[in-house]
Write a protein that holds these residues in place. Structure first.
Motif, short mmCIF file in Angstrom:
data_model
loop_
_atom_site.label_atom_id
_atom_site.label_comp_id
_atom_site.label_asym_id
_atom_site.label_seq_id
_atom_site.Cartn_x
_atom_site.Cartn_y
_atom_site.Cartn_z
N LEU A 123 0.88 -0.98 -0.23
CA LEU A 123 -0.28 0.20 0.19
C LEU A 123 0.85 1.15 0.35
O LEU A 123 1.76 1.54 1.04
N HIS A 124 0.97 2.53 -0.99
CA HIS A 124 1.73 3.02 -1.03
C HIS A 124 1.01 4.48 -1.36
O HIS A 124 0.43 5.08 -2.10
N PRO A 125 1.02 4.97 -0.51
CA PRO A 125 0.02 6.40 -0.39
C PRO A 125 0.86 7.43 -1.20
O PRO A 125 2.37 7.95 -1.15
N ALA A 126 0.64 7.76 -2.55
CA ALA A 126 0.68 8.93 -2.75
C ALA A 126 0.50 10.18 -3.17
O ALA A 126 -0.19 11.22 -3.06
N MET A 127 1.21 10.62 -1.65
CA MET A 127 1.05 12.03 -0.85
C MET A 127 2.13 11.86 -0.70
O MET A 127 3.74 11.05 0.27
N THR A 128 3.00 13.24 -0.29
CA THR A 128 3.31 13.71 0.57
C THR A 128 3.35 13.70 1.95
O THR A 128 2.45 14.32 2.31
N PHE A 129 5.02 13.04 2.83
CA PHE A 129 4.09 13.53 3.89
C PHE A 129 5.45 13.95 5.40
O PHE A 129 6.16 14.25 4.73
N THR A 130 4.26 15.27 5.85
CA THR A 130 5.62 15.87 7.03
C THR A 130 5.73 14.66 8.31
O THR A 130 6.24 15.74 9.90
N GLY A 131 4.10 13.71 8.54
CA GLY A 131 4.47 13.52 9.78
C GLY A 131 3.87 14.14 11.06
O GLY A 131 4.45 14.22 11.93
N ARG A 132 2.80 14.82 10.50
CA ARG A 132 2.07 15.94 11.32
C ARG A 132 0.29 15.16 11.53
O ARG A 132 0.45 14.75 10.57
N PRO A 133 -0.01 16.09 12.74
CA PRO A 133 -1.72 15.52 12.69
C PRO A 133 -2.52 15.91 11.81
O PRO A 133 -3.34 15.19 11.06
N ALA A 193 7.79 10.05 -8.67
CA ALA A 193 8.79 10.66 -7.76
C ALA A 193 9.55 11.77 -9.24
O ALA A 193 9.73 12.76 -8.77
N HIS A 194 9.28 11.17 -10.26
CA HIS A 194 9.16 12.15 -11.10
C HIS A 194 8.93 13.69 -11.21
O HIS A 194 9.25 14.78 -11.01
N GLY A 195 7.46 13.21 -11.36
CA GLY A 195 6.42 14.53 -11.41
C GLY A 195 6.53 15.08 -9.78
O GLY A 195 7.01 16.56 -9.08
N ALA A 196 6.32 14.40 -8.87
CA ALA A 196 6.54 14.86 -7.50
C ALA A 196 7.81 15.58 -6.83
O ALA A 196 7.93 17.03 -6.07
N ASN A 197 9.12 14.88 -6.64
CA ASN A 197 10.14 15.05 -6.34
C ASN A 197 10.98 16.29 -7.35
O ASN A 197 11.63 17.78 -7.08
N HIS A 198 11.01 16.06 -8.50
CA HIS A 198 11.36 16.96 -9.53
C HIS A 198 10.45 18.51 -10.03
O HIS A 198 11.51 19.57 -9.59
N LEU A 199 9.35 18.56 -9.17
CA LEU A 199 8.39 19.59 -9.50
C LEU A 199 9.38 19.89 -7.59
O LEU A 199 9.70 21.66 -7.98
N MET A 200 9.46 20.07 -7.17
CA MET A 200 9.94 20.76 -5.84
C MET A 200 11.42 21.40 -6.20
O MET A 200 11.60 22.42 -5.40
N THR A 201 11.97 20.24 -7.08
CA THR A 201 13.85 21.19 -7.91
C THR A 201 13.59 22.17 -8.53
O THR A 201 13.63 23.13 -8.78
N LEU A 202 12.04 22.00 -9.68
CA LEU A 202 12.11 23.20 -10.30
C LEU A 202 11.40 23.96 -9.40
O LEU A 202 11.75 25.32 -10.12
N VAL A 203 10.54 24.26 -8.36
CA VAL A 203 10.03 25.39 -8.04
C VAL A 203 11.10 26.29 -7.60
O VAL A 203 11.69 27.05 -7.26
N GLY A 204 12.18 25.29 -7.12
CA GLY A 204 13.17 25.91 -5.97
C GLY A 204 13.81 26.07 -6.81
O GLY A 204 14.34 27.77 -6.41
N ASP A 205 14.66 25.93 -7.83
CA ASP A 205 15.22 26.86 -8.83
C ASP A 205 14.52 28.33 -9.17
O ASP A 205 15.34 29.13 -9.16
N CYS A 206 13.17 27.81 -9.20
CA CYS A 206 12.35 29.52 -10.11
C CYS A 206 12.75 30.48 -8.80
O CYS A 206 12.81 31.79 -9.13
#
Length: 303
Positions: A123-133, A193-206
């Motif tokens: 079971l793989h949740p398609a979501m990023t987690f912060t570990g918060r409530p 991973a390509h969508g979520a992780n590289h989106l983070m990189t793209l936004v950071g570069d921007c």
């Protein structure tokens, strides 16, 4: 246990990281009983105290033996060795449900546990987690990639049981199950991973480019633009492309590359690669004719 729901499961969480603690809390909210969790880092101990209050923190082998639903929420590369170790230590038993959350793995990685009679599920949740409530609430809007043994469509009732249990657990956590066949798990995970992780990189570069230019608050400036672009991409696909590539504005692209190269040569290479991909997608969508595509690609090749 809830007297009105006698079939509730005793859940063991290995380990109380960002994903495990949240899924454990979601299962507890569904009425299951989290009987133990593992976690040794300061962050894991704090997270468990917040999301899994009063749950004892024990070594993974003890967590496993106490539970009839074992949740293995560890990184993909750690999972195979963990499963082999727990199996060798005799921690699995017939009738247990063993679930892992590694995106790139299906149920075959749980083979050593299956030899002890467990029901293996991925079971793989398609979501990023912060570990918060708040992550527990966010599960209600996310999908979970589900893999179970065999192909339920073939009519084998043993296969159907696995898929039914997996989907029921996801629904109990208020998420939406999406079936992912074993063979495509690596490609499925690579796409996410390509969508979520590289989106983070793209936004950071921007944001960094804007801050290099002295423009602040950069994040506030681009948030509506990027949110609208994401929404348009998901709603309308490549037909929603805008900007100099989609228009075939090679002069603007050349100017962009000159200034980005001066600010960050490595980023200029990334810009070229992404602009090339964008140009080819725009052409396939009918936004660029062949002449315009050729001109854009020639411009991008210039150094």
């Amino acid at each position: 246990m809830d007297a009105d729901r006698p079939a509730r499961l005793a859940v063991g969480v290995v380990s109380a990281g960002r994903v495990g603690s949240v899924l454990g809390a979601a299962l507890a909210r569904a009425g299951h009983h989290v009987v133990a969790a593992s976690g040794v880092s300061r962050a894991s101990v704090k997270r468990a105290a917040e999301l899994l209050p009063d749950v004892p923190l024990l070594p993974p082998d003890e967590v496993c033996t106490r539970a009839n639903l074992v949740l293995l929420a560890v990184p993909d590369d750690v999972l195979p060795g963990l499963v082999r170790g727990l199996a060798a230590a005799g921690c699995f038993r017939p009738g247990q449900i063993v679930v892992h959350t590694a995106g790139s793995q299906g149920t075959s990685v749980l083979g050593p546990a299956v030899e002890h009679g467990v029901l293996p599920l991925a079971l793989h949740p398609a979501m990023t987690f912060t570990g918060r409530p708040e992550d527990v609430e966010r599960l209600a809007s996310c999908c979970v990639g589900v893999t179970a043994p065999g192909d339920a469509e073939d009519g084998d009732p043993r296969d159907a049981v696995g898929w039914s249990v997996a989907e029921a657990l996801v629904l109990e956590m208020s998420a939406e199950p999406v079936r992912v066949p074993e063979a495509v798990r690596p490609l499925y995970h690579a796409a996410l991973a390509h969508g979520a992780n590289h989106l983070m990189t793209l936004v950071g570069d921007c944001v960094e480019l804007l801050e290099t230019a002295g423009i602040r608050p950069a994040g506030r400036l681009v948030a509506p633009l990027l949110s609208a672009a994401l929404d348009n991409a998901l709603r309308h696909g490549d037909r929603a492309l805008t900007g100099p590539v989609a228009r075939g504005d090679s002069g603007t692209l050349r100017t962009h590359l000159d200034h980005i190269t001066a600010a960050d040569p490595d980023l200029a290479d990334a810009y070229r690669a992404l602009a090339g991909r964008t140009a080819r997608r725009a052409a396939a969508a009918g936004l660029l004719d062949q002449a315009a595509l050729d001109d854009v690609e020639k411009t991008l090749e210039e150094k």
